[in-house]
Design an enzyme around this catalytic site. Structure first.
Site, PDB file in Angstrom:
ATOM      1  N   GLY A  15      -4.643  -4.273  -3.846  1.00 30.26           N
ATOM      2  CA  GLY A  15      -5.608  -3.222  -4.174  1.00 30.26           C
ATOM      3  C   GLY A  15      -4.801  -1.978  -4.500  1.00 30.26           C
ATOM      4  N   HIS A  16      -4.750  -1.612  -5.778  1.00 27.98           N
ATOM      5  CA  HIS A  16      -3.902  -0.501  -6.218  1.00 27.98           C
ATOM      6  C   HIS A  16      -4.796   0.632  -6.721  1.00 27.98           C
ATOM      7  CE1 HIS A  16      -0.327  -3.458  -6.999  1.00 27.98           C
ATOM      8  NE2 HIS A  16      -0.783  -3.499  -5.764  1.00 27.98           N
ATOM      9  N   ASP A  65       0.808  -1.227   0.000  1.00 26.13           N
ATOM     10  CA  ASP A  65       0.000   0.000   0.000  1.00 26.13           C
ATOM     11  C   ASP A  65       0.838   1.273   0.000  1.00 26.13           C
ATOM     12  OD1 ASP A  65      -2.247  -1.654   0.136  1.00 26.13           O
ATOM     13  OD2 ASP A  65      -2.205  -1.665   2.321  1.00 26.13           O
ATOM     14  N   LYS A  94       1.861   2.159  -5.038  1.00 22.85           N
ATOM     15  CA  LYS A  94       2.428   1.607  -6.280  1.00 22.85           C
ATOM     16  C   LYS A  94       1.510   1.872  -7.471  1.00 22.85           C
ATOM     17  CE  LYS A  94       2.392  -2.422  -4.326  1.00 22.85           C
ATOM     18  NZ  LYS A  94       2.009  -2.090  -2.931  1.00 22.85           N
ATOM     19  N   GLN A 146       1.877  -6.119  -3.123  1.00 26.54           N
ATOM     20  CA  GLN A 146       2.352  -6.197  -1.739  1.00 26.54           C
ATOM     21  C   GLN A 146       3.650  -5.383  -1.580  1.00 26.54           C
ATOM     22  OE1 GLN A 146       1.316  -9.621  -3.198  1.00 26.54           O
ATOM     23  NE2 GLN A 146      -0.603  -8.636  -2.708  1.00 26.54           N
TER      24      GLN A 146
HETATM   25  P1  GDP Z   1      -0.766   0.351  -3.495  1.00 26.54           P
HETATM   26  O1  GDP Z   1      -1.370  -0.922  -3.025  1.00 26.54           O
HETATM   27  O2  GDP Z   1       0.699   0.415  -3.213  1.00 26.54           O
HETATM   28  O3  GDP Z   1      -1.080   0.685  -4.920  1.00 26.54           O
HETATM   29  O4  GDP Z   1      -1.421   1.508  -2.599  1.00 26.54           O
HETATM   30  P2  GDP Z   1      -2.984   1.672  -2.256  1.00 26.54           P
HETATM   31  O5  GDP Z   1      -3.710   2.141  -3.436  1.00 26.54           O
HETATM   32  O6  GDP Z   1      -3.481   0.445  -1.561  1.00 26.54           O
HETATM   33  O7  GDP Z   1      -2.895   2.776  -1.122  1.00 26.54           O
HETATM   34  C1  GDP Z   1      -2.364   4.039  -1.365  1.00 26.54           C
HETATM   35  C2  GDP Z   1      -3.426   5.081  -1.017  1.00 26.54           C
HETATM   36  O8  GDP Z   1      -2.814   6.345  -0.934  1.00 26.54           O
HETATM   37  C3  GDP Z   1      -4.506   5.224  -2.063  1.00 26.54           C
HETATM   38  O9  GDP Z   1      -5.693   5.592  -1.421  1.00 26.54           O
HETATM   39  C4  GDP Z   1      -4.001   6.374  -2.944  1.00 26.54           C
HETATM   40  O10 GDP Z   1      -5.051   7.071  -3.593  1.00 26.54           O
HETATM   41  C5  GDP Z   1      -3.344   7.237  -1.911  1.00 26.54           C
HETATM   42  N1  GDP Z   1      -2.185   8.019  -2.367  1.00 26.54           N
HETATM   43  C6  GDP Z   1      -1.201   7.688  -3.239  1.00 26.54           C
HETATM   44  N2  GDP Z   1      -0.254   8.639  -3.296  1.00 26.54           N
HETATM   45  C7  GDP Z   1      -0.657   9.605  -2.427  1.00 26.54           C
HETATM   46  C8  GDP Z   1      -0.088  10.838  -2.005  1.00 26.54           C
HETATM   47  O11 GDP Z   1       0.990  11.256  -2.409  1.00 26.54           O
HETATM   48  N3  GDP Z   1      -0.795  11.548  -1.069  1.00 26.54           N
HETATM   49  C9  GDP Z   1      -1.987  11.129  -0.553  1.00 26.54           C
HETATM   50  N4  GDP Z   1      -2.594  11.884   0.357  1.00 26.54           N
HETATM   51  N5  GDP Z   1      -2.549   9.970  -0.941  1.00 26.54           N
HETATM   52  C10 GDP Z   1      -1.882   9.217  -1.851  1.00 26.54           C
HETATM   53  P1  IMO Z   2      -0.976  -4.199  -2.194  1.00 25.89           P
HETATM   54  O1  IMO Z   2      -0.518  -4.795  -3.489  1.00 25.89           O
HETATM   55  C1  IMO Z   2      -0.987  -4.613   2.156  1.00 25.89           C
HETATM   56  C2  IMO Z   2      -1.159  -8.707   3.707  1.00 25.89           C
HETATM   57  C3  IMO Z   2      -2.399  -9.177   4.449  1.00 25.89           C
HETATM   58  C4  IMO Z   2      -1.767 -10.132   5.434  1.00 25.89           C
HETATM   59  C5  IMO Z   2      -0.665 -10.784   4.614  1.00 25.89           C
HETATM   60  C6  IMO Z   2      -1.029 -12.134   4.023  1.00 25.89           C
HETATM   61  O2  IMO Z   2      -2.255  -3.467  -2.290  1.00 25.89           O
HETATM   62  O3  IMO Z   2       0.118  -3.433  -1.550  1.00 25.89           O
HETATM   63  P2  IMO Z   2      -2.576 -12.851   1.979  1.00 25.89           P
HETATM   64  O4  IMO Z   2      -4.052 -12.658   1.768  1.00 25.89           O
HETATM   65  O5  IMO Z   2      -1.722 -12.255   0.940  1.00 25.89           O
HETATM   66  O6  IMO Z   2      -2.212 -14.281   2.280  1.00 25.89           O
HETATM   67  O7  IMO Z   2      -2.270 -12.048   3.362  1.00 25.89           O
HETATM   68  O8  IMO Z   2      -0.360  -9.888   3.578  1.00 25.89           O
HETATM   69  N1  IMO Z   2      -1.390  -8.173   2.342  1.00 25.89           N
HETATM   70  C7  IMO Z   2      -1.295  -6.877   2.028  1.00 25.89           C
HETATM   71  N2  IMO Z   2      -1.056  -5.800   2.801  1.00 25.89           N
HETATM   72  N3  IMO Z   2      -1.127  -4.479   0.815  1.00 25.89           N
HETATM   73  C8  IMO Z   2      -1.339  -5.563   0.031  1.00 25.89           C
HETATM   74  O9  IMO Z   2      -1.334  -5.491  -1.312  1.00 25.89           O
HETATM   75  C9  IMO Z   2      -1.467  -6.821   0.629  1.00 25.89           C
HETATM   76  N4  IMO Z   2      -1.702  -8.074   0.170  1.00 25.89           N
HETATM   77  C10 IMO Z   2      -1.628  -8.891   1.221  1.00 25.89           C
HETATM   78  O10 IMO Z   2      -3.049  -8.107   5.094  1.00 25.89           O
HETATM   79  O11 IMO Z   2      -1.155  -9.414   6.471  1.00 25.89           O
HETATM   80 MG    MG Z   3      -2.939  -1.576  -1.799  1.00 27.02          MG
END
Ligand code: GDP
Ligand code: IMO
Ligand code: MG
Length: 464
Positions: free
Chosen positions: A77-78, A50, A53, A261
């Protein structure tokens, strides 16, 4: 040394005698190879997932032709926010909002066909040319409902040491892959092969459900029918990913690999056993796609300006209640897949340095700098204290990590909005110092900075 330089240092490729002609040929080669195919970039999470990416991939997609997911599944979840709309990608690469790109799901991914088809439908409804854009490796492993049930049952059976999985069946599907009884996309598409493999798997899983968990069995017939229907819909997208990508490289196409991840969730290099079941580090881009390491030019690690983690396991810099609420709310730190609140803490340079080293990051993208805008003081964890010992290396024993207490360095905050910045020198001087301190601690440059969730709120630095 860039690939082209290495190539030329081995001798003259065209055997020309004249220095002038050689220089011309070198220039032409560099023009062709270095400016296009030579930029095959791997983007990986350098914390616990999270990191942002999805947003970074969306920003970099303009300069890429093919986007590739190489591990994980719909546990990811991206998020991409473009033109005021939010998109959350789970299996499909996050760059597909850009027209004309190909998004490939590699052999290292575990695929739930129902989740994939739903995601394709959602994107189609938003005008993306899914039929052309999405490719699926014939070697990717398939997630079945029994994997999901096992995921949940296994978590329930762990008395202490729950992992906090996403419950998507990811771990059990990778277990079958390694145990060599898994069902791959190619099997799914060959009806007789599929029938035999499914029968064997359902029989075995039903034995587990009955004897170990006293749970109801799976119906082979129902599974066979529903998965046969999925296979028909997925078939037009299926490719041999290794040869598809190798041909693309040979034709000068630029590849952009999207890690899911993060490094600390990597099955080998993460906080085992509180990890996911795949290699989320840069090496996974090769094994999970069939593209050789020699074709990778650049590795970009993504970090948040602080740290978060969702699920169980140690998080040395975790905030106390008040700061947790504040940053969680400001950063909207709730899981994009499960909606769970993320645990938050200060930036951990021990963790990030470990990630930079195991991934071989050339540079970093720092996201969510804006979330720290109001903080009067900012802390960076520069080491761990374990009893009388101070550690600067990330410990591999989870018990030791759980005992470690962070050693902090304090920096003044900037207390100014950064969301409008479009250049490094437009950032408040304290924010510049914070980022420069991270560069010094991690030993790599920061080449991309994000100061808001929208597509426009990001800029490359001079160190790109
Ligand atoms: P990922 O799994 O690495 O793609 O990250 P996620 O999408 O799960 O979580 C990142 C969260 O931060 C999302 O809600 C994005 O919309 C938000 N986000 C990304 N870059 C920024 C930033 O520079 N500032 C803020 N405030 N939010 C951001
Ligand atoms: P993105 O790509 C954050 C965590 C779960 C749990 C562990 C194992 O959005 O960054 P799993 O279901 O993969 O066997 O769970 O990994 N986990 C993540 N945490 N971002 C993710 O993906 C994750 N995908 C799995 O919360 O701790
Ligand atoms: Mg994510």
């Amino acid at each position: 040394m860039p690939r082209s330089d290495r190539f030329f240092s081995m001798g003259t490729p065209c055997g020309e005698k004249s220095a002038e002609r050689r220089a011309k040929s070198l220039a032409a080669f560099k023009e062709r190879v270095v400016s296009s195919a030579a930029m095959n970039i791997v983007v990986v999470g350098a914390q616990w997932g999270d990191e942002g990416k999805g947003k970074v991939i969306d920003v970099l997609t303009e300069d890429a032709d093919i986007l590739i997911r190489f591990q994980g599944g719909h546990n990811a979840g991206h998020t991409v926010i473009a033109d005021g709309e939010e998109f959350i990608f789970h299996l499909i690469p996050s760059g597909l909002l850009h027209p004309g790109k190909i998004g490939l799901i590699g052999n290292g991914v575990v695929v739930d066909p129902e989740a994939l088809l739903n995601e394709m439908e959602r994107l189609k409804a938003r005008g993306i040319d899914i039929e052309r854009a999405v490719k699926l490796s014939d070697q990717a492993h398939v997630i079945f409902p029994y994997h999901k049930r096992l995921d949940v049952l296994e978590e329930g059976a762990r008395t202490d040491g729950r992992i906090g999985t996403t419950g998507r069946g990811i771990g059990p599907c990778y277990v079958d892959k390694v145990a060599r009884c898994g069902i791959r996309v190619a099997d799914l598409c060959a009806e007789q092969v599929f029938a035999a493999k499914l029968k064997q798997n359902v029989t075995e899983k039903n034995r587990l459900f009955k004897l170990l968990y006293h749970a109801p069995p799976e119906s082979y017939d129902a599974l066979f029918e529903s998965y046969r229907a999925y296979a028909r819909r997925l078939q037009p997208h299926v490719v041999n990913s290794a040869s598809f990508l190798q041909d693309a490289v040979a034709h000068g196409k630029r590849l952009l690999f999207e890690g899911a991840q993060g490094t600390l969730l990597d099955i080998d290099h993460g906080t085992y056993p509180y990890v996911t079941s795949s290699n989320a580090t840069a090496g996974g881009a090769c094994t999970g796609s069939g593209v050789p390491p020699t074709a990778i030019d650049r590795i970009l690690g993504v970090v948040k300006a602080y740290t978060t983690r969702v699920g169980e396991g140690p998080l040395p810099t975790e905030f106390g209640d008040a700061l947790m609420q504040r940053i969680r709310t400001r950063g909207n730190e709730f899981g994009a897949t499960t909606g769970r609140p993320r645990r938050c803490g200060w930036f951990d340079a021990v963790v990030a340095r470990h990630a930079v080293r195991v991934n071989g990051c050339h540079s970093l993208a720092v996201t969510k700098l804006d979330v720290l805008d109001e903080m009067p003081t900012i802390q960076i964890c520069v080491g761990y204290r374990d009893g009388r010992q101070t550690l600067t290396e990330f410990p591999s024993e989870i018990e030791r990590l759980s005992r470690c207490r962070p050693v902090y360095e304090s920096l003044p905050g900037w207390r100014t909005e950064t969301t409008e910045a479009s250049r490094f020198d437009e950032l408040p001087v304290e924010a510049q110092r914070y980022l420069q301190r991270l560069e010094a601690l991690l030993g790599v440059p920061i080449s991309l900075i994000s100061t808001g969730s929208k597509r426009e709120q990001a800029f490359k630095t001079a160190r790109w």
